[in-house]
Write an enzyme that holds these catalytic residues in place. Structure first.
Site, PDB file in Angstrom:
ATOM      1  N   ASP A  47       0.864  -1.171   0.000  1.00  0.00           N
ATOM      2  CA  ASP A  47       0.000   0.000   0.000  1.00  0.00           C
ATOM      3  C   ASP A  47       0.904   1.224   0.000  1.00  0.00           C
ATOM      4  OD1 ASP A  47      -2.618   1.360   0.531  1.00  0.00           O
ATOM      5  OD2 ASP A  47      -3.132  -0.637   1.277  1.00  0.00           O
ATOM      6  N   ASP A  83      -3.412   4.578  -2.154  1.00  0.00           N
ATOM      7  CA  ASP A  83      -4.535   4.898  -1.276  1.00  0.00           C
ATOM      8  C   ASP A  83      -5.119   6.280  -1.573  1.00  0.00           C
ATOM      9  OD1 ASP A  83      -5.930   4.266   1.390  1.00  0.00           O
ATOM     10  OD2 ASP A  83      -5.086   6.244   1.797  1.00  0.00           O
ATOM     11  N   HIS A 123     -11.207  -4.067   3.009  1.00  0.00           N
ATOM     12  CA  HIS A 123     -11.236  -3.738   4.432  1.00  0.00           C
ATOM     13  C   HIS A 123     -12.124  -2.540   4.760  1.00  0.00           C
ATOM     14  CE1 HIS A 123      -8.469  -1.073   2.514  1.00  0.00           C
ATOM     15  NE2 HIS A 123      -8.395  -0.326   3.596  1.00  0.00           N
ATOM     16  N   ASP A 124     -12.722  -1.927   3.740  1.00  0.00           N
ATOM     17  CA  ASP A 124     -13.605  -0.784   3.970  1.00  0.00           C
ATOM     18  C   ASP A 124     -15.068  -1.106   3.684  1.00  0.00           C
ATOM     19  OD1 ASP A 124     -11.438   0.918   4.603  1.00  0.00           O
ATOM     20  OD2 ASP A 124     -11.112   1.388   2.490  1.00  0.00           O
ATOM     21  N   GLU A 138      -6.844   3.451  -5.736  1.00  0.00           N
ATOM     22  CA  GLU A 138      -8.118   3.413  -5.024  1.00  0.00           C
ATOM     23  C   GLU A 138      -8.890   4.705  -5.285  1.00  0.00           C
ATOM     24  OE1 GLU A 138     -10.019   3.232  -0.560  1.00  0.00           O
ATOM     25  OE2 GLU A 138      -8.545   4.718  -1.166  1.00  0.00           O
TER      26      GLU A 138
HETATM   27  C1  NOJ Z   1      -8.606   4.411   2.208  1.00  0.00           C
HETATM   28  C2  NOJ Z   1      -8.346   3.197   3.020  1.00  0.00           C
HETATM   29  O1  NOJ Z   1      -8.767   2.079   2.307  1.00  0.00           O
HETATM   30  C3  NOJ Z   1      -9.066   3.362   4.328  1.00  0.00           C
HETATM   31  O2  NOJ Z   1      -9.034   2.191   5.093  1.00  0.00           O
HETATM   32  C4  NOJ Z   1      -8.456   4.515   5.056  1.00  0.00           C
HETATM   33  O3  NOJ Z   1      -9.166   4.740   6.237  1.00  0.00           O
HETATM   34  C5  NOJ Z   1      -8.473   5.771   4.196  1.00  0.00           C
HETATM   35  N1  NOJ Z   1      -8.022   5.531   2.868  1.00  0.00           N
HETATM   36  C6  NOJ Z   1      -7.595   6.820   4.771  1.00  0.00           C
HETATM   37  O4  NOJ Z   1      -6.263   6.500   4.535  1.00  0.00           O
END
Ligand code: NOJ
Length: 594
Positions: free
Chosen positions: A134, A240, A373-374, A305
């Site tokens: 990442d 990210d 994970h989100d 992302e």
């Molecule tokens: C995206 C990430 O996937 C997430 O988990 C994170 O909280 C935010 N970016 C902030 O970095």
């Protein structure tokens, strides 16, 4: 006479040398041809996301670590995934569980050491697996030394972050933020720093100050970070939150109110339109600079992302021939288009696939993401009955599938009480709202076996609770079961290496409310037909009656969802395509010759 012998000998030798040269040339030519035509690794593999805190805990402290991941290298190889992406492993106070980086080139001690990292990379590479990290460029932790110095206005760090004077002071003498911008995690995106008597900007937590990309030094620092890891042998990056990199320069402007009927909380991120703080044109220049760096190394990947309701914004991150950017922005349409099972139908699924393919720039490569994970676990969002069918879909479509750890065994969301809640986004919404925002349910420990704490740790506690279902739902049980999500996944991973999938064409012969179907075919090879029942009812379908193309009378069953127990569809059976029986949510994979 000896002279004649000599002459013959030399002739023979000469002949051998000529043949040798021809053979070497042919081999070399073939080699070069092979190199020219071989696609990059990320087009040939499944990308498997490991959330390091939750994959495997080797040292027994209840949080996963690098040695734990290494101990599962054989598992990953066996599973058939070719690329492992690790969510952040860098030194971090863990306010956002690693997405708040305090040192971009150091390993977080909770996860291990740089030696552990090198050992993991070597172990994966030895097994022919690639390693992707990442890269979190938008912000650092407020504990990063750059921020500590910036807050003190110490040069050259003073402008490493986005600082602004207050718009004024309220009646109590409190400083008023320069504008109405909001943080993704709720509340103002500006936090007052006493030490500097200014506000700093943060798209996420106050502990995640945004870096200032209008400062060349910051751009250089972050390029150095990329080089550091590339030199250490990583095969690429997942970038990210890239759309947040820049904001408009004139910060006196407020963002407009979205008037979204679903949000009446003025502190909720979705209360505003984010035209001034996301997807600014300068972002693409910076991504292009990173691309340049990756291209100085061979065969490296950049995955971006980008969540955005406007697909055209997402597609921009592919770039074009003159300004190449990411290899692909993640395709979140299988997450964003379906919040509930009721949103799902064969036709809606087809629309979601088309939306990506129709908007993807010419010559670019698709990808399919079911979870991360989100976002909630696939089985909890759609229904457990759909787990296998959806894995079949993303693994058999042309493009790169991205699997979140645990999806291969169908892990489900875990209920997390308010007391156990860890996710800062959930905490910011308080006891009444946390469940709607919490990302903890999809981050619980990987379920390896039915021993205490699911074999995740040798210790006696875990950072998030293990799901109660681990006794039955775990890797070991699924390895030994006659049929399981895991076995289906492994079989799919093997199948997708066949020419029909790597080189074949794609069609959708039957699409209706309840049925989705995907045909992969290639002249001279077996064809494969995936038929999916998107409804919650058992179904019998006459594929011939509804097909928009000619289909053979019968086909052989290759794979079926674990939920299907019918005698007629046992793998290896021959079935009539005019009467295909499907269990609720089932995926049935069939094969036939042309
Ligand atoms: C995206 C990430 O996937 C997430 O988990 C994170 O909280 C935010 N970016 C902030 O970095």
């Amino acid at each position: 006479m000896p002279n004649k012998k000599c002459l013959v000998f030399f002739f023979f030798l000469f002949f051998l040398v000529i043949i040798g040269v021809i053979v070497i040339c042919l081999i070399a030519k073939d080699g070069i041809k092979h190199k020219e035509t071989e696609s990059p690794f990320w087009q040939r593999t499944i990308v498997y996301q490991v959330y390091p805190r939750s994959f495997c805990d080797h040292d027994g402290d209840g949080t996963g670590d690098l040695q734990g991941i290494l101990s599962k290298a054989d598992y990953l190889k066996e599973l058939g995934v070719g690329t492992v992406w690790l969510s952040p492993i860098f030194s971090s106070p863990m306010a956002d569980f690693g997405y708040d980086v305090a040192n971009f080139t150091a390993i977080e001690p909770l996860f291990g050491t740089m030696d552990d990292f090198d050992a993991l990379r070597a172990a994966l590479h030895d097994r022919g697996l690639r390693l992707v990290l990442d890269f979190v460029p938008n912000h650092s932790s407020d504990e990063h030394e750059w921020f500590v110095k910036s807050r003190r206005k110490e040069e050259p760090y003073a402008d490493y972050y986005i600082w602004a004077d207050p718009k004024g002071f309220d009646e109590e003498g409190q400083p008023i933020p320069p504008n109405n911008w909001l943080s993704v995690f709720r509340g103002p995106a500006w936090t007052w720093a006493e030490e500097r008597q200014q506000f700093y900007f943060h798209q996420f937590l106050a502990k995640q100050p945004d870096l200032n990309y209008r400062n060349e030094r910051v751009r250089d620092e972050m390029k150095q970070v990329l080089r550091f890891w590339l030199d250490r042998g990583v095969d690429g990056f997942r970038v990210d939150a890239v759309k947040f990199l820049f904001e408009v320069e004139d910060i006196s402007q407020d963002e407009s109110v979205a008037n979204d009927p679903e949000t009446d909380d003025p502190l909720d991120y979705y209360y505003l339109n984010h035209t001034l703080t996301t997807n600014q044109p300068e972002t693409l220049e910076v991504v292009n600079e990173w691309r340049d760096i990756l291209d100085q190394y061979s065969d490296r990947v950049m995955m971006a992302e980008v969540y955005d309701d406007d697909i055209r914004q997402v597609m921009k991150y592919y770039g074009n021939d003159s300004v190449p950017l990411a290899d692909f922005p993640f395709n979140f349409l299988l997450i964003d288009s379906f919040r509930n099972r009721s949103d799902l139908s064969g036709a809606a699924l087809k629309d979601a696939l088309d939306l990506w393919m129709d908007n993807m720039p010419e010559g670019k490569w698709p990808n399919w993401v079911l979870g991360n994970h989100d976002n909630g676990r696939v089985g909890s969002r759609f229904g457990e009955d759909l787990i296998d069918a959806l894995n079949m879909l993303v693994l058999l479509l042309p493009g790169t599938p991205v699997t979140y750890y645990g999806e291969e065994i169908g892990m489900l969301n875990t209920f997390i009480s308010w007391e156990d809640t860890q996710d800062p986004q959930a905490c910011n919404h308080g006891l009444d709202g946390y469940e709607d925002y919490s990302r903890d349910p999809e981050r619980t420990p990987m379920q390896w076996d039915n021993s205490t704490l699911a074999g995740f740790t040798t210790g006696n506690s875990t950072w998030l609770p293990v799901n109660d279902n681990f006794k039955d739902l775990n890797v070991k049980a699924q390895q030994h079961a006659e049929k399981s999500h895991l076995k289906i996944y492994e079989e799919l991973a093997r199948l997708r290496e066949e020419e029909t999938f790597t080189k074949g064409h794609t069609a959708y012969p039957v699409i209706s409310n309840e049925v989705f179907s995907l045909l992969r075919y290639l002249e001279g090879y077996e064809s494969y037909l995936l038929v999916m029942n998107t409804s919650e009812e058992e179904l019998e379908v006459d594929l011939h009656q509804h097909a928009n193309m000619e289909l053979p009378p019968t086909a052989e069953v290759v794979l079926r969802s674990v939920t299907d127990t019918a005698e007629a569809t046992v793998p290896g059976s021959e079935i009539h395509l005019s009467e295909v029986k499907l269990a609720a949510g089932e995926g049935l994979l069939l094969t036939f010759s042309e």
